[in-house]
Design an enzyme around this catalytic site. Structure first.
Site, PDB file in Angstrom:
ATOM      1  N   MET A   1     -12.117  -4.359   5.168  1.00  0.00           N
ATOM      2  CA  MET A   1     -11.299  -3.479   6.006  1.00  0.00           C
ATOM      3  C   MET A   1     -11.095  -4.180   7.348  1.00  0.00           C
ATOM      4  O   MET A   1     -12.063  -4.512   8.041  1.00  0.00           O
ATOM      5  CB  MET A   1     -11.987  -2.135   6.229  1.00  0.00           C
ATOM      6  CG  MET A   1     -12.109  -1.264   4.983  1.00  0.00           C
ATOM      7  SD  MET A   1     -10.610  -1.104   4.016  1.00  0.00           S
ATOM      8  CE  MET A   1      -9.496  -0.403   5.225  1.00  0.00           C
TER       9      MET A   1
ATOM     10  N   SER B   1       0.840  -1.199   0.000  1.00  0.00           N
ATOM     11  CA  SER B   1       0.000   0.000   0.000  1.00  0.00           C
ATOM     12  C   SER B   1       0.876   1.250   0.000  1.00  0.00           C
ATOM     13  O   SER B   1       1.622   1.504   0.950  1.00  0.00           O
ATOM     14  CB  SER B   1      -0.909   0.000   1.236  1.00  0.00           C
ATOM     15  OG  SER B   1      -1.661   1.204   1.256  1.00  0.00           O
TER      16      SER B   1
ATOM     17  N   MET C   1     -11.971   5.628  -0.765  1.00  0.00           N
ATOM     18  CA  MET C   1     -12.660   5.881   0.508  1.00  0.00           C
ATOM     19  C   MET C   1     -13.338   7.230   0.358  1.00  0.00           C
ATOM     20  O   MET C   1     -12.858   8.261   0.852  1.00  0.00           O
ATOM     21  CB  MET C   1     -11.637   5.874   1.656  1.00  0.00           C
ATOM     22  CG  MET C   1     -11.229   4.464   2.053  1.00  0.00           C
ATOM     23  SD  MET C   1      -9.708   4.437   2.997  1.00  0.00           S
ATOM     24  CE  MET C   1      -8.542   4.348   1.665  1.00  0.00           C
TER      25      MET C   1
ATOM     26  N   MET D   1      -8.593   9.144  -0.331  1.00  0.00           N
ATOM     27  CA  MET D   1      -9.439   9.590   0.791  1.00  0.00           C
ATOM     28  C   MET D   1      -9.966  10.994   0.526  1.00  0.00           C
ATOM     29  O   MET D   1      -9.248  11.839  -0.010  1.00  0.00           O
ATOM     30  CB  MET D   1      -8.615   9.603   2.080  1.00  0.00           C
ATOM     31  CG  MET D   1      -7.978   8.266   2.386  1.00  0.00           C
ATOM     32  SD  MET D   1      -7.021   8.363   3.911  1.00  0.00           S
ATOM     33  CE  MET D   1      -6.249   6.746   3.918  1.00  0.00           C
TER      34      MET D   1
HETATM   35  C1  DX5 Z   1      -6.348   2.317   5.554  1.00  0.00           C
HETATM   36  C2  DX5 Z   1      -5.962   1.981   4.150  1.00  0.00           C
HETATM   37  C3  DX5 Z   1      -4.929   0.931   4.042  1.00  0.00           C
HETATM   38  C4  DX5 Z   1      -3.607   1.252   4.642  1.00  0.00           C
HETATM   39  C5  DX5 Z   1      -3.105   0.002   5.298  1.00  0.00           C
HETATM   40  O1  DX5 Z   1      -7.421   3.202   5.551  1.00  0.00           O
HETATM   41  O2  DX5 Z   1      -7.098   1.559   3.403  1.00  0.00           O
HETATM   42  O3  DX5 Z   1      -4.754   0.503   2.701  1.00  0.00           O
HETATM   43  O4  DX5 Z   1      -2.635   1.689   3.724  1.00  0.00           O
HETATM   44  O5  DX5 Z   1      -1.962   0.303   6.014  1.00  0.00           O
HETATM   45  P1  DX5 Z   1      -1.325  -0.722   7.066  1.00  0.00           P
HETATM   46  O6  DX5 Z   1      -0.980  -1.980   6.333  1.00  0.00           O
HETATM   47  O7  DX5 Z   1      -0.133   0.020   7.552  1.00  0.00           O
HETATM   48  O8  DX5 Z   1      -2.354  -0.975   8.145  1.00  0.00           O
HETATM   49 ZN    ZN Z   2      -6.762   0.621   1.345  1.00  0.00          ZN
END
Ligand code: DX5
Ligand code: ZN
Length: 235
Positions: free
Chosen positions: A139, A10, A70, A39
């Site tokens: 999630m 990510s 998101m 986001m």
């Molecule tokens: C959170 C994101 C994730 C994030 C995960 O809102 O959707 O994709 O990058 O990050 P880690 O793996 O650090 O929890």
């Molecule tokens: Zn994500």
């Protein structure tokens, strides 16, 4: 059906001083796709990146771009993100839009549609749309920020979707990719894979690793070993 185990670094956990290098690193370290978090400061209390960052990644990388919107009103941005190079475009099942129309628009514009689902939302909210999507993204944290703890309470939802896919009329959904996002590391990947997830988004666990390629390979082998096996949810 045998599913492909996919590791998706990510970019949110990359170096915002050099996002191109971080994007390239995901591919060089064996990532199957680059996950990109978009986001809107409304659906989640944070802002991240826009279509220009997706365009940069498309220019630099050969692997698919897994773009996670998101956003409260994702339908207004579908075209922009697909034109920028999104391979898979995920909207949230909790978004305020016509879900079916938006998923169909994504497919019509040439990308693979997917649905993301928040930890509190019952997994049955996905069931009306299974015919329309290529990927479900569970999630396993509250979305908005990287670096949070994996929520083991989402594991039963993953298993619930798998039961639906194995149940009556589920055969046509067998190719669906089941992804998890949030707090995935070398330990938590096992609980998610054991419940039936085959695709793993990992931000901090991979980008802060001393050797990202090594840990991506370990994550892949750990997931493959646990996939379809009984592993208790991580504490
Ligand atoms: C959170 C994101 C994730 C994030 C995960 O809102 O959707 O994709 O990058 O990050 P880690 O793996 O650090 O929890
Ligand atoms: Zn994500």
């Amino acid at each position: 059906m045998q599913k492909k185990i996919m590791i998706m670094p990510s970019l949110l956990a990359g170096d915002f001083g050099n996002l191109e290098a971080s994007a390239r690193k995901a591919e060089a370290c064996g990532g199957d796709a680059l996950h990109m978090d978009i986001m809107d400061a409304h659906f989640v209390p944070n802002l991240s990146m826009g279509p220009d960052v997706v365009r940069m990644a498309r220019r630099c990388l050969g692997i698919p771009l897994n773009v996670h919107l998101m956003m409260t009103h994702p339908h207004l941005y579908v075209r922009a993100f697909i034109e920028a190079g999104a391979s898979t475009l995920l909207i949230h099942v909790e978004a305020q839009c016509d879900i079916r129309a938006t998923l169909r628009q994504i497919r019509d514009l040439g990308a693979a549609p997917g649905l993301a689902i928040n930890p509190e939302t019952p997994v049955s909210a996905l069931f009306p749309w299974l015919d329309e999507i290529n990927e479900v993204l569970f999630m396993t944290v509250h979305p908005g920020f990287g670096g949070q703890e994996f929520m083991g309470e989402v594991v039963p939802s993953i298993a619930g979707l798998c039961r639906r896919l194995d149940g009556p009329g589920g055969a046509r959904f067998q190719a669906l990719d089941i992804a998890v996002d949030g707090g995935i590391n070398l330990r938590t990947v096992e609980a998610a894979a054991a419940a039936g997830a085959n695709a793993f988004v990992a931000g901090n666990a991979l980008y802060t690793a001393r050797d990202m390629a090594r840990d991506a390979a370990l994550m892949r082998s750990g997931a493959a070993a646990a996939f379809g096996r009984d592993v208790f949810p991580a504490a």
